[in-house]
Design a protein around this motif. Structure first.
Motif, mmCIF file in Angstrom:
data_model
loop_
_atom_site.group_PDB
_atom_site.id
_atom_site.type_symbol
_atom_site.label_atom_id
_atom_site.label_comp_id
_atom_site.label_asym_id
_atom_site.label_seq_id
_atom_site.Cartn_x
_atom_site.Cartn_y
_atom_site.Cartn_z
ATOM 1 N N PHE A 23 0.820 -1.715 -0.149
ATOM 2 C CA PHE A 23 0.281 0.280 0.105
ATOM 3 C C PHE A 23 0.797 1.304 -0.256
ATOM 4 C CE2 PHE A 23 -2.461 -2.803 2.454
ATOM 5 C CZ PHE A 23 -3.251 -3.468 1.035
ATOM 6 N N SER A 24 1.979 0.873 1.883
ATOM 7 C CA SER A 24 2.730 2.532 0.675
ATOM 8 C C SER A 24 3.981 2.467 -0.163
ATOM 9 C CB SER A 24 3.269 2.949 2.702
ATOM 10 O OG SER A 24 3.704 2.075 2.768
ATOM 11 N N ARG A 25 4.573 1.205 -0.450
ATOM 12 C CA ARG A 25 5.417 1.242 -1.181
ATOM 13 C C ARG A 25 6.695 1.384 -0.646
ATOM 14 N NH1 ARG A 25 4.027 -2.148 -5.622
ATOM 15 N NH2 ARG A 25 2.025 -1.454 -6.043
ATOM 16 N N PHE A 26 6.264 1.280 0.415
ATOM 17 C CA PHE A 26 7.647 1.611 1.599
ATOM 18 C C PHE A 26 8.591 0.556 2.423
ATOM 19 C CE2 PHE A 26 9.728 4.516 4.904
ATOM 20 C CZ PHE A 26 10.509 5.463 4.652
ATOM 21 N N ALA A 27 9.285 0.453 1.741
ATOM 22 C CA ALA A 27 9.795 -0.970 2.998
ATOM 23 C C ALA A 27 11.055 -0.673 3.896
ATOM 24 C CB ALA A 27 10.510 -1.415 2.014
ATOM 25 N N VAL A 28 10.470 -1.017 5.340
ATOM 26 C CA VAL A 28 10.880 -1.356 6.677
ATOM 27 C C VAL A 28 11.772 -2.489 6.859
ATOM 28 C CG1 VAL A 28 11.035 0.608 8.307
ATOM 29 C CG2 VAL A 28 10.092 1.200 6.758
ATOM 30 N N GLY A 29 12.958 -2.383 7.448
ATOM 31 C CA GLY A 29 13.826 -3.032 8.354
ATOM 32 C C GLY A 29 14.494 -2.644 9.299
ATOM 33 N N CYS A 43 9.762 -6.811 10.003
ATOM 34 C CA CYS A 43 9.893 -5.416 8.433
ATOM 35 C C CYS A 43 8.572 -5.040 9.319
ATOM 36 C CB CYS A 43 9.940 -6.248 7.447
ATOM 37 S SG CYS A 43 8.923 -7.568 7.555
ATOM 38 N N ASN A 44 7.910 -3.918 8.521
ATOM 39 C CA ASN A 44 6.493 -3.807 8.463
ATOM 40 C C ASN A 44 5.916 -4.542 8.286
ATOM 41 O OD1 ASN A 44 8.206 -3.233 5.928
ATOM 42 N ND2 ASN A 44 6.271 -1.073 5.755
ATOM 43 N N VAL A 45 4.800 -4.942 8.419
ATOM 44 C CA VAL A 45 3.622 -5.711 7.045
ATOM 45 C C VAL A 45 2.867 -4.675 7.654
ATOM 46 C CG1 VAL A 45 2.380 -7.416 8.166
ATOM 47 C CG2 VAL A 45 4.701 -7.244 8.712
ATOM 48 N N GLU A 46 1.698 -4.160 6.697
ATOM 49 C CA GLU A 46 0.961 -3.918 6.342
ATOM 50 C C GLU A 46 -0.407 -4.465 6.058
ATOM 51 O OE1 GLU A 46 1.984 -1.030 2.878
ATOM 52 O OE2 GLU A 46 2.926 -0.055 3.936
ATOM 53 N N ASN A 47 -1.634 -3.725 5.981
ATOM 54 C CA ASN A 47 -3.207 -4.715 5.687
ATOM 55 C C ASN A 47 -3.929 -3.888 5.050
ATOM 56 O OD1 ASN A 47 -5.927 -5.664 7.003
ATOM 57 N ND2 ASN A 47 -4.829 -7.276 8.036
ATOM 58 N N LEU A 52 -4.148 -1.702 10.644
ATOM 59 C CA LEU A 52 -3.132 -2.384 11.591
ATOM 60 C C LEU A 52 -2.527 -2.911 11.103
ATOM 61 C CD1 LEU A 52 -6.732 -5.058 10.834
ATOM 62 C CD2 LEU A 52 -5.920 -3.288 12.586
ATOM 63 N N THR A 53 -1.451 -1.821 10.428
ATOM 64 C CA THR A 53 -0.209 -2.165 9.804
ATOM 65 C C THR A 53 0.584 -1.887 10.903
ATOM 66 O OG1 THR A 53 -0.249 -1.107 7.329
ATOM 67 C CG2 THR A 53 1.648 -1.385 9.030
ATOM 68 N N ILE A 54 2.210 -2.869 11.368
ATOM 69 C CA ILE A 54 2.673 -2.475 12.259
ATOM 70 C C ILE A 54 3.952 -2.622 11.140
ATOM 71 C CG2 ILE A 54 3.206 -5.325 12.145
ATOM 72 C CD1 ILE A 54 3.428 -4.002 15.296
ATOM 73 N N CYS A 55 4.662 -1.304 12.413
ATOM 74 C CA CYS A 55 5.815 -0.757 11.890
ATOM 75 C C CYS A 55 7.046 -1.602 11.726
ATOM 76 C CB CYS A 55 6.589 0.030 12.862
ATOM 77 S SG CYS A 55 5.911 2.089 12.466
ATOM 78 N N ALA A 56 8.285 -2.504 11.189
ATOM 79 C CA ALA A 56 9.497 -2.783 11.307
ATOM 80 C C ALA A 56 10.029 -3.127 12.838
ATOM 81 C CB ALA A 56 10.397 -2.805 10.510
ATOM 82 N N GLU A 57 10.267 -1.874 13.975
ATOM 83 C CA GLU A 57 10.926 -1.249 14.737
ATOM 84 C C GLU A 57 9.685 -2.607 15.400
ATOM 85 O OE1 GLU A 57 10.148 0.590 12.807
ATOM 86 O OE2 GLU A 57 11.051 2.392 13.020
ATOM 87 N N ARG A 58 8.355 -2.142 16.093
ATOM 88 C CA ARG A 58 7.969 -3.573 16.463
ATOM 89 C C ARG A 58 7.391 -4.492 16.740
ATOM 90 N NH1 ARG A 58 2.093 0.265 16.948
ATOM 91 N NH2 ARG A 58 3.437 1.129 14.993
ATOM 92 N N CYS A 85 15.304 6.864 7.656
ATOM 93 C CA CYS A 85 14.455 6.219 8.144
ATOM 94 C C CYS A 85 14.563 6.717 9.789
ATOM 95 C CB CYS A 85 14.402 5.108 7.100
ATOM 96 S SG CYS A 85 13.105 3.965 8.363
ATOM 97 N N TYR A 86 13.834 7.910 10.052
ATOM 98 C CA TYR A 86 13.851 7.397 11.485
ATOM 99 C C TYR A 86 12.648 6.718 12.401
ATOM 100 C CZ TYR A 86 17.676 10.455 11.563
ATOM 101 O OH TYR A 86 18.974 11.682 10.892
ATOM 102 N N PRO A 87 13.227 5.918 13.983
ATOM 103 C CA PRO A 87 11.488 4.907 13.941
ATOM 104 C C PRO A 87 10.432 6.154 14.450
ATOM 105 C CG PRO A 87 13.546 5.741 15.683
ATOM 106 C CD PRO A 87 14.074 6.450 14.519
ATOM 107 N N CYS A 88 9.523 6.135 14.471
ATOM 108 C CA CYS A 88 7.663 7.249 14.538
ATOM 109 C C CYS A 88 7.807 6.682 16.206
ATOM 110 C CB CYS A 88 7.443 6.141 13.873
ATOM 111 S SG CYS A 88 6.350 4.747 14.677
ATOM 112 N N GLY A 89 6.987 8.164 16.224
ATOM 113 C CA GLY A 89 7.175 7.986 17.952
ATOM 114 C C GLY A 89 6.857 6.627 18.698
HETATM 115 N N1 THU Z 1 7.425 2.460 9.490
HETATM 116 C C1 THU Z 1 8.247 1.905 9.622
HETATM 117 O O1 THU Z 1 8.349 0.523 9.459
HETATM 118 N N2 THU Z 1 8.416 2.066 11.207
HETATM 119 C C2 THU Z 1 8.547 3.311 10.968
HETATM 120 O O2 THU Z 1 9.225 4.027 11.999
HETATM 121 C C3 THU Z 1 7.890 4.701 9.908
HETATM 122 C C4 THU Z 1 7.074 3.461 9.212
HETATM 123 C C5 THU Z 1 6.583 1.634 8.029
HETATM 124 C C6 THU Z 1 4.874 2.006 8.393
HETATM 125 C C7 THU Z 1 4.044 1.878 7.124
HETATM 126 O O3 THU Z 1 4.447 0.676 6.471
HETATM 127 C C8 THU Z 1 5.600 2.248 6.135
HETATM 128 O O4 THU Z 1 6.062 2.663 6.973
HETATM 129 C C9 THU Z 1 4.724 3.679 5.860
HETATM 130 O O5 THU Z 1 4.494 4.535 6.685
#
Ligand code: THU
Length: 130
Positions: A23-29, A43-47, A52-58, A85-89
């Motif tokens: 959906f975002s085409r933004f991959a994170v590891g 890794c980030n897992v979208e839905n 319901l998306t989970i970030c890679a860090e969590r 790519c910095y971690p989200c809040g």
């Molecule tokens: N995302 C992460 O995995 N980590 C972050 O710290 C920022 C955002 C992911 C969530 C979503 O799948 C995509 O990046 C775009 O927001």
């Protein structure tokens, strides 16, 4: 604990290859170094239901904690789709929950090919704890 920043970043890069982000085409590891010395990757897992998306860090942190880890020493984050790519809040606060009493978590990012290492308090000065 001695932290091999390059090794951890390479693990984050490997994990980004498993990103499910149609959906975002933004991959994170992400790669988490736990106090046991083990590394956990996520890794980030979208839905289709976007929230319901989970970030890679969590993803990586929850893998570590669900395997019995109690303390995180370092987290590396990487996206092949951005210069940095910095971690989200939300992920900053989740990292804080598993920070040990004697050592701040190191957060490793890569900016235009250069490793950057910061303490978690740089990103989250006043984390919440009960
Ligand atoms: N995302 C992460 O995995 N980590 C972050 O710290 C920022 C955002 C992911 C969530 C979503 O799948 C995509 O990046 C775009 O927001």
């Amino acid at each position: 604990m001695e932290i091999n920043y390059e090794l951890l970043m390479n693990s984050a890069k490997k994990a980004a290859q498993n990103s499910y982000s149609p959906f975002s085409r933004f991959a994170v590891g992400a790669a988490v170094l736990a106090s046991s010395g083990k590394i956990y990757e996520g890794c980030n897992v979208e839905n289709s239901s976007f929230g319901l998306t989970i970030c890679a860090e969590r993803c990586a942190i929850f893998k570590a904690v669900s395997e019995g880890e109690k303390e995180i020493v370092a987290v590396a984050i990487y996206s092949p789709n951005a210069d940095s790519c910095y971690p989200c809040g939300a992920c900053r606060q989740v990292m804080y929950e598993f920070q040990g009493d004697n050592e701040e978590i190191s957060v490793i990012t890569e900016n235009l090919g250069q490793l950057e290492v910061q303490k978690l308090s740089y990103f989250l000065p006043c984390g919440f704890r009960i």
